[in-house]
Design a protein around this motif. Structure first.
Motif, PDB file in Angstrom:
ATOM      1  N   TYR A   7       0.997  -1.182   0.107  1.00 15.63           N
ATOM      2  CA  TYR A   7      -0.068  -0.079  -0.005  1.00 15.63           C
ATOM      3  C   TYR A   7       0.911   1.127  -0.083  1.00 15.63           C
ATOM      4  O   TYR A   7       1.745   1.307   0.798  1.00 15.63           O
ATOM      5  CB  TYR A   7      -0.899   0.055   1.278  1.00 15.63           C
ATOM      6  N   ILE A   8       0.310   2.216  -0.815  1.00 15.61           N
ATOM      7  CA  ILE A   8       1.252   3.634  -1.089  1.00 15.61           C
ATOM      8  C   ILE A   8       0.262   4.615  -0.437  1.00 15.61           C
ATOM      9  O   ILE A   8      -0.703   4.862  -0.900  1.00 15.61           O
ATOM     10  CB  ILE A   8       1.529   3.706  -2.127  1.00 15.61           C
ATOM     11  N   THR A   9       0.659   5.366   0.471  1.00 13.92           N
ATOM     12  CA  THR A   9      -0.099   5.997   1.362  1.00 13.92           C
ATOM     13  C   THR A   9      -0.547   7.424   0.409  1.00 13.92           C
ATOM     14  O   THR A   9      -1.306   8.295   1.059  1.00 13.92           O
ATOM     15  CB  THR A   9       0.400   6.689   2.676  1.00 13.92           C
ATOM     16  N   ARG A  10       0.017   7.938  -0.392  1.00  9.82           N
ATOM     17  CA  ARG A  10      -0.178   9.044  -1.309  1.00  9.82           C
ATOM     18  C   ARG A  10       0.317   8.621  -2.775  1.00  9.82           C
ATOM     19  O   ARG A  10       1.087   7.902  -2.896  1.00  9.82           O
ATOM     20  CB  ARG A  10       0.471  10.231  -0.774  1.00  9.82           C
ATOM     21  N   GLN A  11      -0.144   9.204  -3.723  1.00  9.82           N
ATOM     22  CA  GLN A  11       0.203   8.973  -5.348  1.00  9.82           C
ATOM     23  C   GLN A  11       1.762   9.510  -5.188  1.00  9.82           C
ATOM     24  O   GLN A  11       2.097  10.673  -4.694  1.00  9.82           O
ATOM     25  CB  GLN A  11      -0.744   9.807  -6.154  1.00  9.82           C
ATOM     26  N   ILE A  12       2.616   8.837  -5.877  1.00  8.65           N
ATOM     27  CA  ILE A  12       3.933   9.353  -6.200  1.00  8.65           C
ATOM     28  C   ILE A  12       4.509   8.957  -7.499  1.00  8.65           C
ATOM     29  O   ILE A  12       3.374   8.479  -8.107  1.00  8.65           O
ATOM     30  CB  ILE A  12       4.881   8.184  -5.189  1.00  8.65           C
ATOM     31  N   PRO A  13       5.603   9.293  -8.168  1.00  4.84           N
ATOM     32  CA  PRO A  13       5.978   8.908  -9.498  1.00  4.84           C
ATOM     33  C   PRO A  13       5.811   7.512  -9.893  1.00  4.84           C
ATOM     34  O   PRO A  13       5.997   6.650  -9.152  1.00  4.84           O
ATOM     35  CB  PRO A  13       7.225   9.599  -9.708  1.00  4.84           C
ATOM     36  N   ASP A  14       5.011   7.394 -11.115  1.00  6.67           N
ATOM     37  CA  ASP A  14       4.848   5.851 -11.549  1.00  6.67           C
ATOM     38  C   ASP A  14       6.013   5.074 -11.567  1.00  6.67           C
ATOM     39  O   ASP A  14       5.916   3.858 -11.309  1.00  6.67           O
ATOM     40  CB  ASP A  14       4.166   6.038 -13.120  1.00  6.67           C
ATOM     41  N   GLU A  15       7.322   5.620 -11.789  1.00 12.16           N
ATOM     42  CA  GLU A  15       8.283   4.817 -11.966  1.00 12.16           C
ATOM     43  C   GLU A  15       8.382   3.640 -10.865  1.00 12.16           C
ATOM     44  O   GLU A  15       8.785   2.451 -11.060  1.00 12.16           O
ATOM     45  CB  GLU A  15       9.787   5.506 -12.278  1.00 12.16           C
ATOM     46  N   GLY A  16       8.520   4.196  -9.615  1.00 10.30           N
ATOM     47  CA  GLY A  16       8.538   3.287  -8.444  1.00 10.30           C
ATOM     48  C   GLY A  16       7.081   2.357  -8.356  1.00 10.30           C
ATOM     49  O   GLY A  16       7.453   1.255  -8.075  1.00 10.30           O
ATOM     50  N   VAL A  17       6.036   2.714  -8.817  1.00  9.59           N
ATOM     51  CA  VAL A  17       4.786   2.145  -8.548  1.00  9.59           C
ATOM     52  C   VAL A  17       4.758   0.860  -9.630  1.00  9.59           C
ATOM     53  O   VAL A  17       4.473  -0.216  -9.288  1.00  9.59           O
ATOM     54  CB  VAL A  17       3.457   3.015  -8.729  1.00  9.59           C
ATOM     55  N   ASN A  18       5.375   1.215 -10.812  1.00  9.63           N
ATOM     56  CA  ASN A  18       5.230   0.309 -11.825  1.00  9.63           C
ATOM     57  C   ASN A  18       6.450  -0.964 -11.501  1.00  9.63           C
ATOM     58  O   ASN A  18       6.111  -2.069 -11.790  1.00  9.63           O
ATOM     59  CB  ASN A  18       5.622   0.615 -13.167  1.00  9.63           C
ATOM     60  N   VAL A  19       7.565  -0.477 -10.926  1.00 10.92           N
ATOM     61  CA  VAL A  19       8.391  -1.639 -10.363  1.00 10.92           C
ATOM     62  C   VAL A  19       7.824  -2.587  -9.383  1.00 10.92           C
ATOM     63  O   VAL A  19       7.980  -3.969  -9.706  1.00 10.92           O
ATOM     64  CB  VAL A  19       9.732  -0.873  -9.829  1.00 10.92           C
TER      65      VAL A  19
END
Ligand code: DGY
Length: 326
Positions: A7-19
């Motif tokens: 779970y990520i508590t706030r939107q962050i840049p996609d690069e890390g999320v995609n990994v």
């Protein structure tokens, strides 16, 4: 793909999320354009293996108690005073942060504040927009020079070092305090001098705070310290708000005990202490230290790498509590 829940508590840049999405079965991001409340956090952490938290999320023992599957809290910041690291360690929960990648952007921000307050940019902007610029005037908004002045760095870690290195352009003398060992880079490259806090406060024209917040550094700068500083001095804070006693700062700025301040962080963020916003001799930014596309992208990748390492039972590159791994 690992059968894991992140779970990520706030939107962050996609690069890390995609990994993370490539490696883990479930990756959810807070869909709201606001921080989660503590109660929402309590609900969201249940059943998660890993969370990416923001510096505005309080991660305490109670929250970790609810998160019975939690293996890692990857803080999306270099500072981790929002996390009860001891409580995490006793539960075997790894805590990581994002050091290094934000040193340059945060030092740039500190300099931006330093220039803004010293050269009265915000006052000038307000006056110009208000249609009050009626032509060049010899005594309008006079500020101060930087060349040859003394810069005092409180906390000469990575960000403090990056801040100090930029002073070469203005041939400044550098003084610094540090809680750890001597900063040989600053001493050798700039002839910087390690001094005690009182000397730094007495002798510096510009003071920039980069020390982490801890019980030792809470209210490190209060009324006593303001009375030690030069009346012509400027105070810059891009570290953590509570290192300064903000009520005492309002008094010092109001009474012109110091010349001005540039702040990116606040004692009770995002609230400001009464009176602060009414003062002309302070420039206020909304915690933008690491806010560049490049830095925030690197931070997202770093948080993802830390999570993947822990979920693969490896040592994460930016662990702040290695004891939790044993
Ligand atoms: C951090 O990462 O701790 C900084 O405050 C971000 O600006």
């Amino acid at each position: 793909m690992m059968p894991l829940n992140v779970y990520i508590t706030r939107q962050i840049p996609d690069e890390g999320v995609n990994v993370l999405k490539k490696a883990c079965q479930k990756v959810e991001v807070n869909p709201h354009d606001r921080p989660l409340t503590y109660d929402e956090m309590l609900k969201e952490v249940r059943g998660r293996d890993a969370i990416i938290t923001m510096l505005s999320n309080r991660v305490d023992a109670r929250l970790m108690q609810e998160a019975t599957n939690l293996k890692i809290v990857a803080n999306y910041a270099v500072g981790y005073d929002n996390i009860d690291v001891k409580a995490a360690t006793v539960r075997g929960i790894v805590v990581t942060n994002t050091p290094g990648v934000l040193a340059d952007s945060t030092a740039d921000m500190a300099w931006a504040l330093l220039f803004s307050v010293t050269r009265r940019i915000v006052e000038g902007d307000k006056l110009t927009r208000a249609g009050q610029f009626t032509g060049w005037a010899p005594m309008m908004l006079l500020g101060g020079d930087l060349v040859g002045k003394t810069l005092g760095i409180i906390g000469a870690g990575r960000i403090g070092t990056a801040m100090a290195m930029r002073s070469r352009g203005w041939c400044m003398k550098v003084l610094y305090t540090t809680q750890s060992r001597r900063n040989t880079v600053l001493e050798e490259m700039l002839g910087a001098k390690r001094v005690d806090l009182e000397t730094l406060l007495k002798e510096s024209d510009f003071i920039s705070i980069h020390t982490p917040l801890s019980e030792k550094t809470r209210h490190l700068i209060g009324s006593q310290e303001f009375s030690t500083m030069k009346r012509t001095a400027y105070l810059i804070n891009t570290g953590r708000g509570a290192v300064i006693d903000e009520d005492a700062l309002v008094q010092a700025l109001r009474n012109r005990q110091i010349a001005g301040a540039g702040l990116d962080v606040y004692e009770e963020e995002p609230k400001l202490k009464p009176g602060l916003a009414e003062l002309d001799n302070v420039v206020l930014a909304p915690h933008l230290g690491s806010a560049t596309v490049e830095t925030r992208t690197k931070m997202s990748l770093m948080a993802a790498e830390n999570i993947i390492a822990v979920l693969n039972r490896q040592k994460p590159p930016n662990c702040v509590n290695p004891e939790a791994l044993t």
